[in-house]
Design a protein around this motif. Structure first.
Motif, PDB file in Angstrom:
ATOM      1  N   MET A   1       0.657  -1.170  -0.102  1.00 35.26           N
ATOM      2  CA  MET A   1      -0.131  -0.021  -0.046  1.00 35.26           C
ATOM      3  C   MET A   1       0.782   1.345  -0.162  1.00 35.26           C
ATOM      4  O   MET A   1       0.351   2.307   0.305  1.00 35.26           O
ATOM      5  CB  MET A   1      -0.861  -0.144   1.093  1.00 35.26           C
ATOM      6  CG  MET A   1      -1.846  -1.220   1.194  1.00 35.26           C
ATOM      7  SD  MET A   1      -2.981  -1.138  -0.155  1.00 35.26           S
ATOM      8  CE  MET A   1      -4.103   0.283   0.360  1.00 35.26           C
ATOM      9  N   ASP A   2       2.247   1.140  -0.277  1.00 33.13           N
ATOM     10  CA  ASP A   2       3.044   2.346  -0.292  1.00 33.13           C
ATOM     11  C   ASP A   2       2.553   3.390  -1.681  1.00 33.13           C
ATOM     12  O   ASP A   2       2.793   4.451  -1.288  1.00 33.13           O
ATOM     13  CB  ASP A   2       4.413   1.657  -0.603  1.00 33.13           C
ATOM     14  CG  ASP A   2       5.008   1.031   0.447  1.00 33.13           C
ATOM     15  OD1 ASP A   2       4.634   1.302   1.500  1.00 33.13           O
ATOM     16  OD2 ASP A   2       6.035   0.276   0.156  1.00 33.13           O
ATOM     17  N   TRP A   3       1.995   2.722  -2.736  1.00 34.17           N
ATOM     18  CA  TRP A   3       1.406   3.871  -3.793  1.00 34.17           C
ATOM     19  C   TRP A   3       0.307   4.626  -2.957  1.00 34.17           C
ATOM     20  O   TRP A   3       0.392   5.655  -3.476  1.00 34.17           O
ATOM     21  CB  TRP A   3       1.236   2.907  -4.790  1.00 34.17           C
ATOM     22  CG  TRP A   3       0.021   1.782  -4.642  1.00 34.17           C
ATOM     23  CD1 TRP A   3       0.152   0.544  -4.032  1.00 34.17           C
ATOM     24  CD2 TRP A   3      -1.377   2.261  -4.593  1.00 34.17           C
ATOM     25  NE1 TRP A   3      -1.196   0.122  -4.112  1.00 34.17           N
ATOM     26  CE2 TRP A   3      -2.251   0.954  -4.490  1.00 34.17           C
ATOM     27  CE3 TRP A   3      -2.300   3.493  -5.375  1.00 34.17           C
ATOM     28  CZ2 TRP A   3      -3.503   1.006  -4.423  1.00 34.17           C
ATOM     29  CZ3 TRP A   3      -3.619   3.187  -4.803  1.00 34.17           C
ATOM     30  CH2 TRP A   3      -4.345   2.220  -4.536  1.00 34.17           C
ATOM     31  N   LEU A   4      -0.737   3.967  -2.075  1.00 31.06           N
ATOM     32  CA  LEU A   4      -1.669   4.803  -1.583  1.00 31.06           C
ATOM     33  C   LEU A   4      -1.183   5.848  -0.815  1.00 31.06           C
ATOM     34  O   LEU A   4      -1.712   7.005  -1.035  1.00 31.06           O
ATOM     35  CB  LEU A   4      -2.389   3.742  -0.960  1.00 31.06           C
ATOM     36  CG  LEU A   4      -3.538   4.350  -0.339  1.00 31.06           C
ATOM     37  CD1 LEU A   4      -4.570   5.251  -1.543  1.00 31.06           C
ATOM     38  CD2 LEU A   4      -4.857   3.460   0.244  1.00 31.06           C
ATOM     39  N   LYS A   5      -0.158   5.352  -0.102  1.00 29.65           N
ATOM     40  CA  LYS A   5       0.331   6.545   0.879  1.00 29.65           C
ATOM     41  C   LYS A   5       1.235   7.672   0.117  1.00 29.65           C
ATOM     42  O   LYS A   5       0.867   8.904   0.393  1.00 29.65           O
ATOM     43  CB  LYS A   5       1.499   5.818   1.849  1.00 29.65           C
ATOM     44  CG  LYS A   5       0.865   4.878   2.988  1.00 29.65           C
ATOM     45  CD  LYS A   5       1.870   4.351   3.741  1.00 29.65           C
ATOM     46  CE  LYS A   5       1.486   3.332   4.830  1.00 29.65           C
ATOM     47  NZ  LYS A   5       2.314   2.693   5.817  1.00 29.65           N
ATOM     48  N   THR A   6       1.821   7.049  -1.041  1.00 26.66           N
ATOM     49  CA  THR A   6       2.493   8.260  -1.755  1.00 26.66           C
ATOM     50  C   THR A   6       1.277   9.042  -2.274  1.00 26.66           C
ATOM     51  O   THR A   6       1.513  10.653  -2.338  1.00 26.66           O
ATOM     52  CB  THR A   6       3.160   7.645  -2.878  1.00 26.66           C
ATOM     53  OG1 THR A   6       4.179   6.732  -2.303  1.00 26.66           O
ATOM     54  CG2 THR A   6       3.815   8.569  -3.752  1.00 26.66           C
ATOM     55  N   ILE A   7       0.165   8.655  -2.953  1.00 23.55           N
ATOM     56  CA  ILE A   7      -0.740   9.486  -3.576  1.00 23.55           C
ATOM     57  C   ILE A   7      -1.470  10.398  -2.490  1.00 23.55           C
ATOM     58  O   ILE A   7      -1.778  11.663  -2.533  1.00 23.55           O
ATOM     59  CB  ILE A   7      -2.049   8.545  -4.096  1.00 23.55           C
ATOM     60  CG1 ILE A   7      -1.376   7.630  -5.333  1.00 23.55           C
ATOM     61  CG2 ILE A   7      -3.343   9.502  -4.454  1.00 23.55           C
ATOM     62  CD1 ILE A   7      -2.313   6.845  -5.889  1.00 23.55           C
ATOM     63  N   LEU A   8      -1.719   9.805  -1.207  1.00 28.15           N
ATOM     64  CA  LEU A   8      -2.247  10.607  -0.144  1.00 28.15           C
ATOM     65  C   LEU A   8      -1.115  11.710   0.376  1.00 28.15           C
ATOM     66  O   LEU A   8      -1.845  12.949   0.666  1.00 28.15           O
ATOM     67  CB  LEU A   8      -2.479   9.545   1.303  1.00 28.15           C
ATOM     68  CG  LEU A   8      -3.735   8.826   0.951  1.00 28.15           C
ATOM     69  CD1 LEU A   8      -3.756   7.575   2.061  1.00 28.15           C
ATOM     70  CD2 LEU A   8      -4.972   9.450   0.825  1.00 28.15           C
TER      71      LEU A   8
END
Length: 597
Positions: free
Chosen positions: A1-8
């Motif tokens: 879920m690193d990509w989600l954290k990056t987007i957030l």
């Protein structure tokens, strides 16, 4: 879920106006997506139900139309067989040509104005045939009829009628299909069979009655015979393969959508139990496409208008809300430049107005606190410097003057004079017009005078090596941060050793930092002393005011030096001490970008 954290994280970094616009944009997409999904689902259901109801209604209408046609033919046949002349002539055993002519005249008169009837055949028990036809067929004789399978069935009906296709194969010379209506003619008096009647109805008549559309196809099955108006062999094969006729053995009526060669058809089946026939009707769903397109046009227009209104509204709301905030933040940027000034934007009696009032109050308070802290820090730094100076002054002044008087007594006037000059320069440099921050060059001048005096005092007990790069001479540091370290090297390192020692002072630039080193070859420190100093560094960097008893035993100069370095250069500065039983090295690392007065 690193990509989600990056987007957030990226989203959190956006401006409020952009966030509002993105929020409304996503809201529009979700709204449009959900609306279209619900619409398509509801439209499909509505259209399916509509087509189903229309198809069922149409096939019921088609069935009623055929029933009415059959009833008309039935009534027509009853009128003929009840005709007195026909009854009389059929009862005569040896019929004359007049009788034959009379019957055919009646038949001809009966069909001439009836468009539904294509031909009528009457046979008596003796095998004589009487006919009237609008189209000439091959001759049909009673002997041929008796060989047909339906003949016995007609007799068993005892006056009732049966239906089949093309007389069971007796006609159809012109490749045209006919419905054939057959019944036995009974004597009106004794109800004994006196003949047989065949009535033929042309295919076009049935089609006219069904009122089929241009692309509508129908398949009618009467007992074991099939009647078809479909010209598409693929469609007929498909229907036969699926055996929809057998399905009507269990269902009186059904509806189903089928796809043939990428074309969707509505297949409707009906079983008429009264007459014993089955009807299959197949209609291409062309109307469905036009209906869907019509609905789509309306809903897309509505969704487009709503989308435009929502997007326009989002821009208006974003501008209305964020414009005052943008103005506020642009004015607040002055704080980054160290300008703590109150801001003035259009007055609002809302959250923006409250934010402005709160920010101005905060600026005034912060400015007052900063001024207070600056004064307190200046006071602390002056006090610390004063402590260092006070530590230097009494004994150093007394010892230096004592040394000068001794030199005079020994008639070493030149050395006494030089010592006195060095003492004067030392105190003049250390004062530095009251400045707390001086350049490395001036710090070295103070140290050189100090070491000159101490070397004369201790009769050249140590040597001094100074290796400082020229490019860092103008770098500013707190005043007297090296002198306490050199004093410790002299008093706690070289003097207790009882032999000649060496003090090195090194200065250089390494990348984005300045490195200052004070090194001696004295007796060094034990592990306990070294650990005490290292703990003191941690205490000061953690800004802990209280120190343990062990910390209080250490010279005042070193804690003051560490604290002053930390105050000026922050957490990026480093104070490193290494020592063995032979020598001590103190390294100070200062970041280049910090240059405060």
């Amino acid at each position: 879920m690193d990509w989600l954290k990056t987007i957030l994280n990226k989203f959190e970094g956006l401006r409020i106006r952009t966030k509002i616009l993105m929020f409304y944009f996503i809201l529009v997409l979700l709204s449009v997506g959900i609306s279209i999904s619900l619409y398509i689902n509801m439209t499909n259901r509505y259209i399916e139900n509509t087509i189903y109801e229309l198809s069922i209604s149409k096939i019921n209408t088609n069935n009623k139309s055929i029933e009415l046609l059959i009833e008309d033919i039935n009534n027509f046949s009853k009128e003929l067989i009840s005709d007195i002349a026909i009854q009389r002539n059929l009862e005569i055993d040896n019929k004359s040509s007049a009788s034959h002519h009379e019957i055919e005249k009646i038949l001809a008169a009966s069909i001439i104005f009836d468009e539904k009837i294509s031909s009528v055949y009457v046979f008596d028990n003796e095998g004589n045939s009487y006919s009237s036809e609008k189209q000439t067929y091959k001759d049909i004789v009673l002997e041929d009829i008796k060989k047909i399978s339906w003949y016995q069935e007609a007799l068993e009906k005892k006056g009732g009628y049966i239906l089949n296709l093309n007389g069971g194969g007796l006609i159809n010379e012109d490749r045209t299909n006919y419905f054939t209506f057959i019944r036995v003619i009974n004597n009106n008096k004794n109800h004994q069979p006196i003949g047989l009647m065949m009535i033929n109805i042309k295919e076009s008549t049935v089609l006219n009655v069904l009122n089929l559309g241009e692309n509508e196809q129908v398949l009618i099955k009467i007992e074991n015979d099939a009647y078809s108006t479909m010209e598409d062999e693929q469609s007929i094969a498909y229907i036969h393969d699926k055996d929809y006729m057998n399905r009507l053995n269990h269902e009186q009526i059904f509806y189903e959508e089928i796809t043939i060669a990428r074309t969707t058809y509505s297949m409707t089946g009906f079983f008429n139990k009264k007459y014993g026939w089955k009807i299959l009707k197949m209609v291409p769903n062309e109307g469905r496409s036009s209906m869907v397109n019509s609905f789509n046009g309306v809903i897309i227009s509505i969704i487009f208008i709503n989308g435009v209104l929502i997007i326009y509204g989002s821009f208006f709301i974003a501008r209305y809300i964020t414009n005052p905030i943008v103005k506020l933040t642009s004015l607040m940027h002055d704080v980054e430049e160290g300008k703590f000034e109150s801001i003035n934007v259009s007055e609002h009696h809302d959250e923006i107005g409250s934010l402005k009032a709160g920010y101005n109050y905060m600026i005034v308070t912060i400015k007052a606190l900063i001024d207070k802290v600056i004064k307190e820090q200046q006071t602390i730094k002056k006090a610390e410097l004063r402590v260092v100076m006070e530590q230097i002054k009494p004994h150093f002044m007394y010892n230096t003057l004592d040394s000068i008087s001794s030199l005079i007594m020994l008639n070493r006037t030149d050395e006494a004079y030089n010592s006195l000059v060095a003492l004067s320069k030392f105190y003049r440099s250390s004062l530095s017009d009251g400045k707390l921050v001086i350049t490395i060059s001036k710090e070295l001048d103070i140290i050189k005078n100090y070491l000159f005096i101490q070397n004369i005092r201790y009769n050249h007990l140590f040597e001094v090596e100074i290796d400082v790069d020229e490019n860092i001479m103008d770098f500013k540091i707190p005043k007297l941060i090296l002198q306490p370290l050199i004093e410790n090297s002299l008093y706690h390192g070289i003097r207790p050793m009882g032999m000649e020692g060496l003090i090195k002072i090194i200065g250089k630039q390494e990348g984005d930092s300045i490195t200052l080193i004070v090194e001696d070859n004295g007796c060094g420190m034990n592990n306990a002393q070294l650990e005490h100093i290292r703990q003191m560094v941690v205490y000061i960097k953690n800004q802990q005011s209280e120190q343990g008893e062990d910390m209080k035993k250490i010279s005042v100069g070193i804690p003051a030096t560490i604290r002053r370095i930390h105050h000026m250069f922050g957490a990026e500065s480093r104070f490193i001490i290494d020592s063995t039983n032979r020598g001590t090295i103190i390294t100070i690392i200062l970041p280049l970008e910090v240059q405060n007065d």
